[in-house]
Design a protein around this motif. Structure first.
Motif, PDB file in Angstrom:
ATOM      1  N   THR A  95       3.984  -8.839  -5.759  1.00  0.00           N
ATOM      2  CA  THR A  95       2.929  -8.246  -4.940  1.00  0.00           C
ATOM      3  C   THR A  95       1.894  -7.549  -5.809  1.00  0.00           C
ATOM      4  OG1 THR A  95       2.519  -6.774  -3.058  1.00  0.00           O
ATOM      5  CG2 THR A  95       4.140  -6.036  -4.659  1.00  0.00           C
ATOM      6  N   THR A  96       0.740  -7.350  -5.244  1.00  0.00           N
ATOM      7  CA  THR A  96      -0.220  -6.398  -5.791  1.00  0.00           C
ATOM      8  C   THR A  96       0.102  -5.064  -5.148  1.00  0.00           C
ATOM      9  OG1 THR A  96      -1.930  -8.073  -6.096  1.00  0.00           O
ATOM     10  CG2 THR A  96      -2.671  -5.781  -5.925  1.00  0.00           C
ATOM     11  N   VAL A  97       0.134  -4.014  -5.940  1.00  0.00           N
ATOM     12  CA  VAL A  97       0.439  -2.676  -5.444  1.00  0.00           C
ATOM     13  C   VAL A  97      -0.837  -1.842  -5.512  1.00  0.00           C
ATOM     14  CG1 VAL A  97       1.821  -0.584  -5.768  1.00  0.00           C
ATOM     15  CG2 VAL A  97       2.829  -2.835  -6.214  1.00  0.00           C
ATOM     16  N   MET A  98      -1.144  -1.174  -4.397  1.00  0.00           N
ATOM     17  CA  MET A  98      -2.288  -0.281  -4.341  1.00  0.00           C
ATOM     18  C   MET A  98      -1.790   1.093  -3.949  1.00  0.00           C
ATOM     19  SD  MET A  98      -5.741  -0.583  -2.105  1.00  0.00           S
ATOM     20  CE  MET A  98      -7.026   0.644  -2.220  1.00  0.00           C
ATOM     21  N   GLY A  99      -2.132   2.103  -4.758  1.00  0.00           N
ATOM     22  CA  GLY A  99      -1.713   3.456  -4.464  1.00  0.00           C
ATOM     23  C   GLY A  99      -2.866   4.427  -4.521  1.00  0.00           C
ATOM     24  N   CYS A 100      -2.874   5.359  -3.578  1.00  0.00           N
ATOM     25  CA  CYS A 100      -3.891   6.399  -3.511  1.00  0.00           C
ATOM     26  C   CYS A 100      -3.239   7.743  -3.803  1.00  0.00           C
ATOM     27  CB  CYS A 100      -4.543   6.405  -2.129  1.00  0.00           C
ATOM     28  SG  CYS A 100      -5.776   7.707  -1.926  1.00  0.00           S
ATOM     29  N   SER A 101      -3.776   8.491  -4.749  1.00  0.00           N
ATOM     30  CA  SER A 101      -3.310   9.825  -5.090  1.00  0.00           C
ATOM     31  C   SER A 101      -1.813   9.788  -5.408  1.00  0.00           C
ATOM     32  CB  SER A 101      -3.652  10.801  -3.969  1.00  0.00           C
ATOM     33  OG  SER A 101      -3.425  12.131  -4.369  1.00  0.00           O
ATOM     34  N   MET A 102      -0.957  10.452  -4.636  1.00  0.00           N
ATOM     35  CA  MET A 102       0.483  10.386  -4.880  1.00  0.00           C
ATOM     36  C   MET A 102       0.961   8.943  -4.890  1.00  0.00           C
ATOM     37  SD  MET A 102       3.658  11.835  -2.546  1.00  0.00           S
ATOM     38  CE  MET A 102       3.518  10.558  -1.294  1.00  0.00           C
ATOM     39  N   GLY A 103       0.389   8.129  -4.031  1.00  0.00           N
ATOM     40  CA  GLY A 103       0.748   6.712  -4.012  1.00  0.00           C
ATOM     41  C   GLY A 103       0.404   6.013  -5.318  1.00  0.00           C
ATOM     42  N   GLY A 121      -0.541  23.825  -4.759  1.00  0.00           N
ATOM     43  CA  GLY A 121      -1.309  23.239  -3.659  1.00  0.00           C
ATOM     44  C   GLY A 121      -0.437  22.421  -2.735  1.00  0.00           C
ATOM     45  N   ARG A 122       0.472  21.629  -3.296  1.00  0.00           N
ATOM     46  CA  ARG A 122       1.388  20.856  -2.457  1.00  0.00           C
ATOM     47  C   ARG A 122       2.319  21.766  -1.685  1.00  0.00           C
ATOM     48  NH1 ARG A 122       1.244  17.721  -6.737  1.00  0.00           N
ATOM     49  NH2 ARG A 122       3.207  18.454  -7.581  1.00  0.00           N
ATOM     50  N   ALA A 123       2.753  22.862  -2.319  1.00  0.00           N
ATOM     51  CA  ALA A 123       3.632  23.809  -1.625  1.00  0.00           C
ATOM     52  C   ALA A 123       2.921  24.373  -0.399  1.00  0.00           C
ATOM     53  CB  ALA A 123       4.063  24.930  -2.575  1.00  0.00           C
ATOM     54  N   LEU A 159       0.839  -1.200   0.000  1.00  0.00           N
ATOM     55  CA  LEU A 159       0.000   0.000   0.000  1.00  0.00           C
ATOM     56  C   LEU A 159       0.876   1.252   0.000  1.00  0.00           C
ATOM     57  CD1 LEU A 159      -2.576  -1.101   2.745  1.00  0.00           C
ATOM     58  CD2 LEU A 159      -2.705  -1.440   0.261  1.00  0.00           C
ATOM     59  N   LEU A 160       0.632   2.156  -0.944  1.00  0.00           N
ATOM     60  CA  LEU A 160       1.397   3.392  -1.083  1.00  0.00           C
ATOM     61  C   LEU A 160       0.470   4.577  -0.805  1.00  0.00           C
ATOM     62  CD1 LEU A 160       3.365   2.472  -4.334  1.00  0.00           C
ATOM     63  CD2 LEU A 160       4.083   2.175  -1.947  1.00  0.00           C
ATOM     64  N   HIS A 161       0.824   5.391   0.171  1.00  0.00           N
ATOM     65  CA  HIS A 161      -0.072   6.426   0.699  1.00  0.00           C
ATOM     66  C   HIS A 161      -0.118   7.702  -0.137  1.00  0.00           C
ATOM     67  CE1 HIS A 161       3.079   9.061   2.371  1.00  0.00           C
ATOM     68  NE2 HIS A 161       3.711   7.956   2.737  1.00  0.00           N
ATOM     69  N   ALA A 162      -1.139   8.498   0.145  1.00  0.00           N
ATOM     70  CA  ALA A 162      -1.366   9.785  -0.504  1.00  0.00           C
ATOM     71  C   ALA A 162      -0.535  10.883   0.150  1.00  0.00           C
ATOM     72  CB  ALA A 162      -2.856  10.141  -0.411  1.00  0.00           C
ATOM     73  N   PHE A 163      -0.366  11.987  -0.552  1.00  0.00           N
ATOM     74  CA  PHE A 163       0.235  13.206  -0.018  1.00  0.00           C
ATOM     75  C   PHE A 163      -0.865  14.000   0.666  1.00  0.00           C
ATOM     76  CE2 PHE A 163       1.113  17.719  -0.316  1.00  0.00           C
ATOM     77  CZ  PHE A 163       2.427  17.802   0.098  1.00  0.00           C
ATOM     78  N   PRO A 164      -0.630  14.574   1.807  1.00  0.00           N
ATOM     79  CA  PRO A 164       0.542  14.582   2.673  1.00  0.00           C
ATOM     80  C   PRO A 164       0.381  13.618   3.840  1.00  0.00           C
ATOM     81  CG  PRO A 164      -0.882  16.375   3.334  1.00  0.00           C
ATOM     82  CD  PRO A 164      -1.599  15.604   2.240  1.00  0.00           C
ATOM     83  N   LEU A 165      -0.158  12.458   3.616  1.00  0.00           N
ATOM     84  CA  LEU A 165      -0.484  11.513   4.680  1.00  0.00           C
ATOM     85  C   LEU A 165       0.671  10.567   4.941  1.00  0.00           C
ATOM     86  CD1 LEU A 165      -4.159  10.908   3.535  1.00  0.00           C
ATOM     87  CD2 LEU A 165      -3.319  12.541   5.228  1.00  0.00           C
ATOM     88  N   GLY A 166       0.376   9.406   5.469  1.00  0.00           N
ATOM     89  CA  GLY A 166       1.381   8.409   5.779  1.00  0.00           C
ATOM     90  C   GLY A 166       0.731   7.044   5.849  1.00  0.00           C
ATOM     91  N   LEU A 167       1.484   6.071   6.308  1.00  0.00           N
ATOM     92  CA  LEU A 167       0.974   4.699   6.353  1.00  0.00           C
ATOM     93  C   LEU A 167      -0.293   4.574   7.193  1.00  0.00           C
ATOM     94  CD1 LEU A 167       1.761   3.173   9.265  1.00  0.00           C
ATOM     95  CD2 LEU A 167       4.002   3.188   8.237  1.00  0.00           C
ATOM     96  N   PHE A 168      -0.497   5.485   8.133  1.00  0.00           N
ATOM     97  CA  PHE A 168      -1.685   5.443   8.994  1.00  0.00           C
ATOM     98  C   PHE A 168      -2.985   5.540   8.201  1.00  0.00           C
ATOM     99  CE2 PHE A 168      -0.760   9.927   8.508  1.00  0.00           C
ATOM    100  CZ  PHE A 168      -2.018  10.484   8.303  1.00  0.00           C
TER     101      PHE A 168
END
Length: 161
Positions: free
Chosen positions: A86-94, A129-131, A23-32
């Motif tokens: 593996t299967t890779v799952m990504g949200c937004s930036m992920g 927006g990211r800035a 699982l690959l997380h979104a910006f600006p989040l984390g593994l949580f």
């Protein structure tokens, strides 16, 4: 748990047993951000997640954070855990990082899940927006989070401009 990688450390967790799911997380989040999915999937899958460099418990390392770097860090984590595919799952930036994983590590991919992401390059508005979210003073400094187009062969080297 922590894993030493080239010029940094990644914070990661592993839960469950079964086919691997990265699982690959979104910006600006984390593994949580994946807690509900881990709770739902750990009964049938080995759920692997990590904080990208500079997020959560992972050190920033040196150099810019690119989607290719996140993909390679994911592959290094899979190596450490002895996971071949593996299967890779990504949200937004992920999702952008998941597409980089497809390009850079295709033999390790069993499946791909993309959530709230896109294949095109980010424009000036997205960088600005990211800035703002990251507290950087200008959109040009947010280029460390710039997303290349996955269809643009000029970005095969991992550049982010």
């Amino acid at each position: 748990m922590r894993l030493a990688v080239a010029d940094g450390e990644l914070e990661y967790t592993v839960a469950g047993d079964g086919p691997a799911l990265l699982l690959l997380h979104a910006f600006p989040l984390g593994l949580f951000m994946w807690e509900p999915q881990v709770a739902a999937l750990a009964a049938t899958h080995r759920v692997i997640r990590f904080d990208a460099r500079g997020f959560g418990g992972s050190s920033p390392g040196t150099g810019p954070l690119t989607m290719e770097r996140i993909a390679d860090d994911g592959a290094a984590l899979l190596d450490h855990l002895g996971v071949d595919a593996t299967t890779v799952m990504g949200c937004s930036m992920g999702g952008y990082a998941a597409l980089a994983f497809v390009r850079r590590h295709p033999r390790r991919l069993r499946g791909l899940v993309l959530q709230d992401t896109r294949a095109g390059a980010d424009g000036d508005e997205a960088r600005a927006g990211r800035a703002r979210l990251s507290g950087l003073s200008s959109p040009s400094r947010a280029s460390v989070f710039s997303i290349p187009s996955v269809s643009d062969p000029a970005h095969k080297d991992g550049s982010n401009r």
